[in-house]
Design a protein around this motif. Structure first.
Motif, PDB file in Angstrom:
ATOM      1  N   GLY A   1       0.729  -1.055  -0.117  1.00 60.50           N
ATOM      2  CA  GLY A   1      -0.202  -0.036   0.059  1.00 60.50           C
ATOM      3  C   GLY A   1       0.824   1.184  -0.084  1.00 60.50           C
ATOM      4  O   GLY A   1       1.734   1.333   0.456  1.00 60.50           O
ATOM      5  N   ILE A   2       0.408   2.165  -0.699  1.00 59.22           N
ATOM      6  CA  ILE A   2       1.074   3.672  -0.734  1.00 59.22           C
ATOM      7  C   ILE A   2       0.366   4.547  -0.211  1.00 59.22           C
ATOM      8  O   ILE A   2      -0.470   5.129  -0.805  1.00 59.22           O
ATOM      9  N   ARG A   3       0.556   4.976   0.954  1.00 59.70           N
ATOM     10  CA  ARG A   3      -0.386   5.629   1.784  1.00 59.70           C
ATOM     11  C   ARG A   3       0.035   7.292   1.871  1.00 59.70           C
ATOM     12  O   ARG A   3      -0.755   8.119   1.774  1.00 59.70           O
ATOM     13  N   GLU A   4       1.245   7.525   1.320  1.00 60.57           N
ATOM     14  CA  GLU A   4       1.579   8.936   1.073  1.00 60.57           C
ATOM     15  C   GLU A   4       2.056   8.970  -0.295  1.00 60.57           C
ATOM     16  O   GLU A   4       3.647   8.871  -0.505  1.00 60.57           O
ATOM     17  N   PRO A   5       1.329   8.976  -1.338  1.00 63.37           N
ATOM     18  CA  PRO A   5       1.782   8.990  -2.678  1.00 63.37           C
ATOM     19  C   PRO A   5       2.792  10.195  -3.016  1.00 63.37           C
ATOM     20  O   PRO A   5       3.735  10.108  -3.620  1.00 63.37           O
ATOM     21  N   ALA A   6       2.360  11.258  -2.341  1.00 65.52           N
ATOM     22  CA  ALA A   6       3.211  12.606  -2.938  1.00 65.52           C
ATOM     23  C   ALA A   6       4.777  12.453  -2.196  1.00 65.52           C
ATOM     24  O   ALA A   6       5.594  12.871  -2.977  1.00 65.52           O
TER      25      ALA A   6
END
Ligand code: 5RP
Length: 227
Positions: free
Chosen positions: A184-189
């Motif tokens: 999971g990519i919870r902080e894409p920025a």
């Protein structure tokens, strides 16, 4: 037609119907986008629609030419009225994973030149968290690629070199693709910023704050637009 193709076609046709006479648009890549070309070609024949497209891949350029859609290169234009493209995952903030077709580097360049990136997807691609299912594609230079891989894996993922017929898949830009599995990519920025600064990375498939309208269709062909 399969249910998935019903959804792809419905989203693509709805987006193609947003194109206005005289527009120059970005032409995305992938199986959903092919339905946009189908509809544009129909509109050119039936309405005399004047449209030109800047393609994001050689595959799209060939398909558009076969459908009678005039092409321009990105360097012939200063801006595009819109770009239409598919995606592999879309999160509730309209951040995207792209690159399933290895075209994301050119797709980003085209999208960045457009007044709006219109994304076309089936409902199955709407997710709560990016990267829980789909692996993030990262385009890397073949030269010294194992070092890029090591730097990328330091962002908490495992990587797999994308292959075709037993050899590394080569992108339109002459590079290779690492498919990166995250939990999971919870902080894409934040991840996008790190990958942007990673030596050996050409571009990655995280499109953060780039999407305009998302045209979503279900397997019955019902369409909704997320603004
Ligand atoms: C190609 C892409 C495609 O837009 C994305 O993979 C979606 O493809 P499809 O419509 O075939 O599911 O980013 O690089």
């Amino acid at each position: 037609m399969t249910d998935a193709n019903v959804a792809k076609r419905a989203a693509a046709y709805a987006a193609a119907d947003l194109v206005e006479d005289g527009m120059t648009i970005g032409l995305g890549s992938g199986s959903t986008f092919l339905f946009v070309l189908e509809r544009l070609s129909e509109r050119i024949r039936e309405e005399g629609l004047a449209v030109r497209g800047a393609p994001t891949s050689t595959a799209t350029a060939e398909a558009a030419t076969a459908k009678g859609i005039p092409l321009v290169s990105l360097d012939e234009v200063t801006r595009l009225d819109m770009a239409i493209d598919g995606a592999d995952e879309v999160d509730p903030d309209k951040h995207l994973i792209k690159g399933g077709g290895a075209a994301h580097t050119r797709e980003r360049l085209v999208a960045a030149t457009a007044d709006e990136l219109i994304v076309i997807v089936g409902e199955d691609k709407m997710v709560h968290v990016l990267g829980e299912v789909f692996r993030l594609p990262v385009e890397v230079l073949p030269f010294g690629w194992t070092h890029a891989r090591r730097r990328i894996e330091a962002t908490d993922c495992t990587t797999q070199l994308r292959k075709r017929d037993g050899a590394p898949l080569v992108t339109d830009n002459g590079n290779w693709i690492l498919d990166c599995a995250y939990d999971g990519i919870r902080e894409p920025a934040a991840l996008a910023e790190i990958l942007d600064a990673t030596v050996g990375v050409v571009d990655h498939g995280l499109f953060v704050n780039m999407a305009g309208r998302i045209v979503v269709a279900n397997d019955d062909g019902d369409v909704r637009v997320v603004c």
